[in-house]
Write a protein that holds these residues in place. Sequence first.
Motif, PDB file in Angstrom:
ATOM      1  N   MET A 177     104.547-118.806  17.995  1.00 54.31           N
ATOM      2  CA  MET A 177     105.547-119.098  16.965  1.00 54.31           C
ATOM      3  C   MET A 177     104.892-119.920  15.862  1.00 54.31           C
ATOM      4  N   THR A 178     105.348-119.749  14.621  1.00 56.15           N
ATOM      5  CA  THR A 178     104.780-120.460  13.480  1.00 56.15           C
ATOM      6  C   THR A 178     105.067-121.954  13.589  1.00 56.15           C
ATOM      7  N   THR A 179     104.334-122.721  12.769  1.00 52.78           N
ATOM      8  CA  THR A 179     104.531-124.171  12.751  1.00 52.78           C
ATOM      9  C   THR A 179     105.980-124.496  12.417  1.00 52.78           C
ATOM     10  N   PRO A 180     106.630-125.365  13.185  1.00 49.52           N
ATOM     11  CA  PRO A 180     108.026-125.711  12.906  1.00 49.52           C
ATOM     12  C   PRO A 180     108.179-126.357  11.536  1.00 49.52           C
TER      13      PRO A 180
ATOM     14  N   GLN B 276     109.467-131.106  13.355  1.00 52.21           N
ATOM     15  CA  GLN B 276     109.152-131.329  14.768  1.00 52.21           C
ATOM     16  C   GLN B 276     109.390-132.798  15.106  1.00 52.21           C
TER      17      GLN B 276
ATOM     18  N   SER C  64     112.517-129.105  17.902  1.00 60.01           N
ATOM     19  CA  SER C  64     111.911-128.509  16.709  1.00 60.01           C
ATOM     20  C   SER C  64     112.916-127.617  16.003  1.00 60.01           C
TER      21      SER C  64
ATOM     22  N   HIS D 102     113.023-124.360  13.190  1.00 58.14           N
ATOM     23  CA  HIS D 102     112.203-123.309  12.591  1.00 58.14           C
ATOM     24  C   HIS D 102     112.946-122.642  11.440  1.00 58.14           C
ATOM     25  N   ARG D 103     112.177-122.196  10.471  1.00 60.61           N
ATOM     26  CA  ARG D 103     112.765-121.515   9.316  1.00 60.61           C
ATOM     27  C   ARG D 103     113.501-120.250   9.748  1.00 60.61           C
TER      28      ARG D 103
ATOM     29  N   ARG E  47     116.310-120.056  11.278  1.00 62.36           N
ATOM     30  CA  ARG E  47     117.051-120.203  12.537  1.00 62.36           C
ATOM     31  C   ARG E  47     118.027-121.369  12.425  1.00 62.36           C
TER      32      ARG E  47
ATOM     33  N   ASP F 274     106.288-129.523   8.591  1.00 54.62           N
ATOM     34  CA  ASP F 274     105.227-128.528   8.413  1.00 54.62           C
ATOM     35  C   ASP F 274     103.916-128.975   9.048  1.00 54.62           C
TER      36      ASP F 274
ATOM     37  N   ALA G 136     115.651-123.796   7.620  1.00 52.91           N
ATOM     38  CA  ALA G 136     115.855-124.300   8.982  1.00 52.91           C
ATOM     39  C   ALA G 136     117.114-125.153   8.979  1.00 52.91           C
TER      40      ALA G 136
END
Length: 252
Positions: free
Chosen positions: A1-4, A7, A27, A29-30, A32, A65, A201
Amino acid sequence: MTTPALQVEKLSKSFRAIQALDEVSMSLHRGRVTALLGDNGAGKSTLVKCLAGVYQPDSGTISIDGTNHRIATPDMAQSLGIETVHQNLSLIDTLDVSENLFLNREQTRGGWIGARLGVLNRGRMRSECRTALAHLEIKIPSLRQPVGLLSGGQRQAIAIGRAVAWSRHIVLLDEPAAALGVEQTSRVLDLIRRLRDSGIAVLLITHNMDRVTEVCDDAVILRRGKKTAKVEVDEVTTADLVGFITGAKTTV
């Protein structure tokens, strides 16, 4: 999964003898929507206030990020791209729609002299306000109308629209549909879906399980200041979520 986008690692906060947060990690995420669930006193509002720069945690880290930040003030949170819609909305009833959208970010005209004198560029503010609200399909009869004369749903939409207009990618919503009717609540939920679809996010605090299943992708549950579960909403039932909140359930 990409960087949150955001976090939180082992965040703790106490108020004298009361441990409001106890090493909470989560965390965002974009694209979501994450529900933050828990009974009264679980630590939800304390966590949001730590993220929004209102409270300073005693320990733990917050990263945006992938970079750690100490969020010392609400202004710093906003500069990092975090916008919060609190339950009281933070709107001023006597100001009109565009003035509320640009509250504390007013645009002036007349160069530095106009800026020092506070000469507002109302035309530009209304134009950009109209564009921002249209992006979210928020319909307000007149931008010149004081927000105190608007319905609860319209006021809520303006507060969310302001958050989106200034947020780079993180929006925190504290009970955004509280005390709203069925139709107004439906419009607010549509707004949350548009935030998600635009790649933002979203963290949603709510006590309403129907809203969780309608718009949320993930759920983080707090109980007495501790994180007790993190689940994907489509993999659990409403009864499961209630069980996590009450402590009757500890695993999926």
